[in-house]
Design a protein around this motif. Sequence first.
Motif, PDB file in Angstrom:
ATOM      1  N   PRO A  24     -16.813  13.735  -6.609  1.00  0.00           N
ATOM      2  CA  PRO A  24     -15.837  12.714  -6.569  1.00  0.00           C
ATOM      3  C   PRO A  24     -14.467  13.277  -7.198  1.00  0.00           C
ATOM      4  O   PRO A  24     -14.427  14.126  -8.012  1.00  0.00           O
ATOM      5  N   ILE A  25     -13.411  12.842  -6.800  1.00  0.00           N
ATOM      6  CA  ILE A  25     -12.018  13.203  -7.363  1.00  0.00           C
ATOM      7  C   ILE A  25     -11.462  12.054  -8.454  1.00  0.00           C
ATOM      8  O   ILE A  25     -11.903  10.959  -8.292  1.00  0.00           O
ATOM      9  N   ASP A  26     -11.034  12.661  -9.383  1.00  0.00           N
ATOM     10  CA  ASP A  26     -10.466  11.752 -10.504  1.00  0.00           C
ATOM     11  C   ASP A  26      -9.156  11.288  -9.938  1.00  0.00           C
ATOM     12  O   ASP A  26      -8.072  11.688  -9.770  1.00  0.00           O
ATOM     13  N   ILE A  27      -9.182   9.784 -10.016  1.00  0.00           N
ATOM     14  CA  ILE A  27      -8.053   9.285  -9.567  1.00  0.00           C
ATOM     15  C   ILE A  27      -6.807   9.238 -10.516  1.00  0.00           C
ATOM     16  O   ILE A  27      -5.716   8.840 -10.224  1.00  0.00           O
ATOM     17  N   ASN A  28      -7.047   9.604 -11.629  1.00  0.00           N
ATOM     18  CA  ASN A  28      -6.045   9.941 -12.854  1.00  0.00           C
ATOM     19  C   ASN A  28      -5.264  11.327 -12.878  1.00  0.00           C
ATOM     20  O   ASN A  28      -4.477  11.325 -13.372  1.00  0.00           O
ATOM     21  N   SER A  29      -6.067  12.111 -11.999  1.00  0.00           N
ATOM     22  CA  SER A  29      -5.100  13.493 -11.982  1.00  0.00           C
ATOM     23  C   SER A  29      -5.020  13.841 -10.643  1.00  0.00           C
ATOM     24  O   SER A  29      -4.242  14.973 -10.281  1.00  0.00           O
ATOM     25  N   ALA A  30      -5.492  13.190  -9.805  1.00  0.00           N
ATOM     26  CA  ALA A  30      -5.585  13.896  -8.219  1.00  0.00           C
ATOM     27  C   ALA A  30      -4.134  13.196  -7.715  1.00  0.00           C
ATOM     28  O   ALA A  30      -3.357  12.423  -8.104  1.00  0.00           O
ATOM     29  N   ASP A  31      -3.324  14.331  -6.852  1.00  0.00           N
ATOM     30  CA  ASP A  31      -1.954  14.078  -6.505  1.00  0.00           C
ATOM     31  C   ASP A  31      -2.127  13.285  -5.187  1.00  0.00           C
ATOM     32  O   ASP A  31      -3.145  12.874  -4.511  1.00  0.00           O
ATOM     33  N   ALA A  32      -0.994  12.809  -4.654  1.00  0.00           N
ATOM     34  CA  ALA A  32      -0.992  11.970  -3.312  1.00  0.00           C
ATOM     35  C   ALA A  32      -1.762  12.541  -2.276  1.00  0.00           C
ATOM     36  O   ALA A  32      -2.242  11.858  -1.371  1.00  0.00           O
ATOM     37  N   LYS A  33      -1.392  13.893  -2.067  1.00  0.00           N
ATOM     38  CA  LYS A  33      -2.230  14.479  -0.903  1.00  0.00           C
ATOM     39  C   LYS A  33      -3.616  14.397  -0.871  1.00  0.00           C
ATOM     40  O   LYS A  33      -4.053  14.208  -0.007  1.00  0.00           O
ATOM     41  N   VAL A  34      -4.092  14.485  -2.227  1.00  0.00           N
ATOM     42  CA  VAL A  34      -5.463  14.741  -2.306  1.00  0.00           C
ATOM     43  C   VAL A  34      -6.014  13.215  -1.961  1.00  0.00           C
ATOM     44  O   VAL A  34      -7.207  13.079  -1.512  1.00  0.00           O
ATOM     45  N   LEU A  35      -5.466  12.378  -2.719  1.00  0.00           N
ATOM     46  CA  LEU A  35      -5.862  10.946  -2.499  1.00  0.00           C
ATOM     47  C   LEU A  35      -5.773  10.553  -1.179  1.00  0.00           C
ATOM     48  O   LEU A  35      -6.907  10.138  -0.500  1.00  0.00           O
ATOM     49  N   ALA A  36      -4.844  10.816  -0.277  1.00  0.00           N
ATOM     50  CA  ALA A  36      -4.827  10.502   1.048  1.00  0.00           C
ATOM     51  C   ALA A  36      -5.687  11.177   2.002  1.00  0.00           C
ATOM     52  O   ALA A  36      -6.179  10.741   3.005  1.00  0.00           O
ATOM     53  N   ASP A  37      -5.927  12.400   1.574  1.00  0.00           N
ATOM     54  CA  ASP A  37      -6.863  13.206   2.435  1.00  0.00           C
ATOM     55  C   ASP A  37      -8.375  12.771   2.040  1.00  0.00           C
ATOM     56  O   ASP A  37      -9.155  13.084   3.100  1.00  0.00           O
ATOM     57  N   THR A  38      -8.549  12.247   0.969  1.00  0.00           N
ATOM     58  CA  THR A  38      -9.911  12.085   0.605  1.00  0.00           C
ATOM     59  C   THR A  38     -10.309  10.520   1.000  1.00  0.00           C
ATOM     60  O   THR A  38     -11.394  10.362   1.348  1.00  0.00           O
ATOM     61  N   MET A  39      -9.385   9.705   0.823  1.00  0.00           N
ATOM     62  CA  MET A  39      -9.782   8.344   0.563  1.00  0.00           C
ATOM     63  C   MET A  39      -9.718   7.584   2.112  1.00  0.00           C
ATOM     64  O   MET A  39      -8.587   7.927   2.881  1.00  0.00           O
ATOM     65  N   ILE A  40     -10.842   6.971   2.498  1.00  0.00           N
ATOM     66  CA  ILE A  40     -10.559   6.265   3.741  1.00  0.00           C
ATOM     67  C   ILE A  40      -9.634   5.111   3.873  1.00  0.00           C
ATOM     68  O   ILE A  40      -9.889   4.352   2.954  1.00  0.00           O
ATOM     69  N   GLY A  41      -8.874   4.909   4.626  1.00  0.00           N
ATOM     70  CA  GLY A  41      -7.955   3.769   4.756  1.00  0.00           C
ATOM     71  C   GLY A  41      -6.835   3.992   3.996  1.00  0.00           C
ATOM     72  O   GLY A  41      -6.022   2.781   3.523  1.00  0.00           O
ATOM     73  N   VAL A  42      -6.522   4.930   3.144  1.00  0.00           N
ATOM     74  CA  VAL A  42      -5.468   5.228   2.488  1.00  0.00           C
ATOM     75  C   VAL A  42      -4.685   6.465   2.888  1.00  0.00           C
ATOM     76  O   VAL A  42      -5.027   7.454   3.028  1.00  0.00           O
ATOM     77  N   GLY A  43      -3.429   6.161   3.279  1.00  0.00           N
ATOM     78  CA  GLY A  43      -2.382   7.161   3.935  1.00  0.00           C
ATOM     79  C   GLY A  43      -1.604   7.511   2.961  1.00  0.00           C
ATOM     80  O   GLY A  43      -1.548   7.169   1.816  1.00  0.00           O
ATOM     81  N   PRO A  44      -0.570   8.410   3.359  1.00  0.00           N
ATOM     82  CA  PRO A  44       0.348   9.026   2.351  1.00  0.00           C
ATOM     83  C   PRO A  44       1.311   7.741   1.343  1.00  0.00           C
ATOM     84  O   PRO A  44       1.345   7.917   0.344  1.00  0.00           O
ATOM     85  N   ALA A  45       1.469   6.891   2.215  1.00  0.00           N
ATOM     86  CA  ALA A  45       2.477   5.665   1.478  1.00  0.00           C
ATOM     87  C   ALA A  45       1.376   4.980   0.211  1.00  0.00           C
ATOM     88  O   ALA A  45       1.749   4.859  -0.910  1.00  0.00           O
ATOM     89  N   LYS A  46       0.136   4.629   0.760  1.00  0.00           N
ATOM     90  CA  LYS A  46      -0.760   3.934  -0.315  1.00  0.00           C
ATOM     91  C   LYS A  46      -0.856   5.079  -1.526  1.00  0.00           C
ATOM     92  O   LYS A  46      -0.969   4.882  -2.649  1.00  0.00           O
ATOM     93  N   ALA A  47      -1.025   6.243  -0.967  1.00  0.00           N
ATOM     94  CA  ALA A  47      -1.458   7.314  -1.969  1.00  0.00           C
ATOM     95  C   ALA A  47      -0.351   7.515  -3.040  1.00  0.00           C
ATOM     96  O   ALA A  47      -0.452   7.637  -4.205  1.00  0.00           O
ATOM     97  N   ASP A  48       1.004   7.691  -2.343  1.00  0.00           N
ATOM     98  CA  ASP A  48       2.418   7.665  -3.217  1.00  0.00           C
ATOM     99  C   ASP A  48       2.030   6.483  -4.259  1.00  0.00           C
ATOM    100  O   ASP A  48       2.522   6.351  -5.415  1.00  0.00           O
ATOM    101  N   ALA A  49       1.732   5.349  -3.687  1.00  0.00           N
ATOM    102  CA  ALA A  49       1.705   3.909  -4.643  1.00  0.00           C
ATOM    103  C   ALA A  49       0.848   3.984  -5.695  1.00  0.00           C
ATOM    104  O   ALA A  49       1.103   3.637  -6.970  1.00  0.00           O
ATOM    105  N   ILE A  50      -0.418   4.754  -5.488  1.00  0.00           N
ATOM    106  CA  ILE A  50      -1.402   5.259  -6.376  1.00  0.00           C
ATOM    107  C   ILE A  50      -0.607   5.794  -7.641  1.00  0.00           C
ATOM    108  O   ILE A  50      -0.938   5.539  -8.907  1.00  0.00           O
ATOM    109  N   VAL A  51      -0.281   7.075  -7.294  1.00  0.00           N
ATOM    110  CA  VAL A  51       0.371   7.877  -8.074  1.00  0.00           C
ATOM    111  C   VAL A  51       1.582   7.041  -8.952  1.00  0.00           C
ATOM    112  O   VAL A  51       1.766   7.165 -10.141  1.00  0.00           O
ATOM    113  N   ALA A  52       2.347   6.288  -8.094  1.00  0.00           N
ATOM    114  CA  ALA A  52       3.600   5.684  -8.937  1.00  0.00           C
ATOM    115  C   ALA A  52       3.226   4.650 -10.036  1.00  0.00           C
ATOM    116  O   ALA A  52       3.677   4.387 -11.002  1.00  0.00           O
ATOM    117  N   TYR A  53       1.700   3.978  -9.582  1.00  0.00           N
ATOM    118  CA  TYR A  53       1.278   2.849 -10.367  1.00  0.00           C
ATOM    119  C   TYR A  53       0.684   3.534 -11.588  1.00  0.00           C
ATOM    120  O   TYR A  53       0.970   3.058 -12.934  1.00  0.00           O
TER     121      TYR A  53
END
Length: 91
Positions: A24-53
């Motif tokens: 599993p990836i650590d949501i506290n250290s993964a960058d937006a690209k890793v989040l978008a590439d890994t998560m189902i239903g999460v594209g670049p915009a939501k991944a950026d929102a995760i990192v910004a939050y």
Amino acid sequence: MHKLTQYLGALLLGCVLNGAVADPIDINSADAKVLADTMIGVGPAKADAIVAYRKENGPFKSVDDLALIKGIGEATLDKNRTKLTVAAPAK
């Protein structure tokens, strides 16, 4: 027996290709690209929102905290729960 071996090999390969065996990836250290590439239903915009939050509010305490982000609900969390983790903070 040969067919069973072929079947099990194909099943294992399918699991590897689908990421079922990946750590599993650590949501506290993964960058937006890793989040978008890994998560189902999460594209670049939501991944950026995760990192910004995370930058604005500090590290997530649990994977469930992702629901605090607009556009991420229980269905998205359920699809991704096994792919995500929150590592223990470094001491």
